[in-house]
Design an enzyme around this catalytic site. Sequence first.
Site, PDB file in Angstrom:
ATOM      1  N   ASP A  29       0.773  -1.240   0.000  1.00  0.00           N
ATOM      2  CA  ASP A  29       0.000   0.000   0.000  1.00  0.00           C
ATOM      3  C   ASP A  29       0.808   1.296   0.000  1.00  0.00           C
ATOM      4  O   ASP A  29       0.604   2.163  -0.831  1.00  0.00           O
ATOM      5  CB  ASP A  29      -0.936   0.025   1.212  1.00  0.00           C
ATOM      6  CG  ASP A  29      -1.810  -1.208   1.301  1.00  0.00           C
ATOM      7  OD1 ASP A  29      -1.626  -2.144   0.506  1.00  0.00           O
ATOM      8  OD2 ASP A  29      -2.687  -1.237   2.177  1.00  0.00           O
ATOM      9  N   GLU A  69       0.831  -9.110  11.587  1.00  0.00           N
ATOM     10  CA  GLU A  69       0.663  -8.747  10.173  1.00  0.00           C
ATOM     11  C   GLU A  69       2.037  -8.616   9.509  1.00  0.00           C
ATOM     12  O   GLU A  69       2.260  -9.113   8.409  1.00  0.00           O
ATOM     13  CB  GLU A  69      -0.103  -7.420  10.091  1.00  0.00           C
ATOM     14  CG  GLU A  69      -0.394  -6.978   8.672  1.00  0.00           C
ATOM     15  CD  GLU A  69      -1.358  -5.789   8.608  1.00  0.00           C
ATOM     16  OE1 GLU A  69      -1.689  -5.228   9.668  1.00  0.00           O
ATOM     17  OE2 GLU A  69      -1.768  -5.441   7.494  1.00  0.00           O
TER      18      GLU A  69
HETATM   19  C1  GLC Z   1      -2.984  -4.422   3.658  1.00  0.00           C
HETATM   20  C2  GLC Z   1      -1.832  -4.984   2.845  1.00  0.00           C
HETATM   21  C3  GLC Z   1      -2.372  -5.837   1.715  1.00  0.00           C
HETATM   22  C4  GLC Z   1      -3.282  -6.925   2.282  1.00  0.00           C
HETATM   23  C5  GLC Z   1      -4.362  -6.333   3.182  1.00  0.00           C
HETATM   24  C6  GLC Z   1      -5.115  -7.400   3.949  1.00  0.00           C
HETATM   25  O1  GLC Z   1      -3.759  -3.543   2.915  1.00  0.00           O
HETATM   26  O2  GLC Z   1      -1.032  -3.958   2.375  1.00  0.00           O
HETATM   27  O3  GLC Z   1      -1.329  -6.422   0.995  1.00  0.00           O
HETATM   28  O4  GLC Z   1      -3.862  -7.664   1.267  1.00  0.00           O
HETATM   29  O5  GLC Z   1      -3.782  -5.476   4.132  1.00  0.00           O
HETATM   30  O6  GLC Z   1      -4.251  -8.191   4.691  1.00  0.00           O
END
Ligand code: GLC
Length: 431
Positions: A173, A403
């Site tokens: 992102d 995460e």
């Molecule tokens: C964030 C990450 C993305 C992922 C999402 C859900 O937006 O950057 O890669 O798919 O979270 O985990």
Amino acid sequence: MEAEKIELQGPTNKALHEAAEKILIENDLGGYSVPNRDVYPFQWNWDSAFVALGYAQFNLDRAWQELETLFKGQWDDGFLPQIIFWKDNAGYFPGPEIWQTNQQPRTSGISQPPVVATILRQLWEQNQNAEAEEKVKQLIPQVFALHRWFASFRDPLKKGLVVTTHPWETGRDNAPEWDEAAKRVDTSNVTPYVRQDTKHLDKKMRPHKEDYDRFIAMVEFGRDAGWDHKKIIEESPFRVADVGMTMMLLRANRDLLVLAEQFGFEGEAEFLKNQISLSETGVDYLWNEEKQAFCSRDVISGESTGIISSASFLNFYADVGSAEQRAATEAHIDRIAKVSQFLMPSLAPGEEQFDAMRYWRGPIWAVVNYMIATGCAEQGLEKWADKIRNDTAALIKIAGFSEAFNPESGEGTGGTDFSWTAAMWLHWAGK
Ligand code: GLC
């Protein structure tokens, strides 16, 4: 200076296995997984693909189901959305009322890295039986439609690259690769909004407001274009050829070709062979001679971003690059291993935009590590494959199924009890 080795004490592998399975089971909201129940309460595209690999370790039916529910969100033209909003949840922004894609089930209007073909092949090769054959044959045409969609709407240069129109689509992102290109996005007319992510997580881990305004402006651009993907790729103020998605799609095209040939989809095979050979030469457009690395490139200005991110190491996974390019990439791994306690930081410590806690500007992501290590192992770079896998296991022992992870301290960043981190433990790091 060589990074010091950290002695690990922590949960046993068996305890971690049980915990990982429990996370996947608890994050199941009815045939699909949420990445995390608070921060990401819907189905996410590439998360689900990786989650299927985790499920395949203990519940194969559920693994197939994860992919099947994901494809229930596919649009008629082959597009596979980043998010499927199966159930309402006010704890996430931007929800379906902002995207307004007018689809059933409700979805967002951008896609995500197309790793699903690769995972489909893995599921099939791990368990070849009549039932799996049925499932794989049903999914192949759907995955094929997705790959055609990428060729039609995300490769305007016709070089076999993926040009993205939104940073969220890349899955990375707030990576620094998007900083310059995103400056072209006008945020003066963004509808006022309230973020939800910073209610769940510490602000220092999340993208800055300036970035978020641009993310939302880009969503509104797509919405105002009626999610006409042809118009969007032609007119979006943000168009960047992403090294990560390009490498993942190249590998996925190879994997889909293997399945297409095995299951008699000859028409598809021709298309895939063409795409593969286009990409094999097309990736040179991403090579940055000065940096000696594959880097994303802004296609509006034509400028290389010059940023060496973790995605720059996916050339091994895609099996591309000359001998010199591969050697240069390996030299970067060696260099970064000397400045980062753990591999592979999304951006190396010491880089100008490095931030050890902020999402894609430093932290380590298990799924990216998995892909880099897989590529290294396949290219005979066992030393790096092992180090990246051991580091991933160590991080999970230190910080649990976070995460992402701070590459210097090992502390967890972002949400906890994360589905794809648990899946990567089960499928790979914990083995
Ligand atoms: C964030 C990450 C993305 C992922 C999402 C859900 O937006 O950057 O890669 O798919 O979270 O985990």
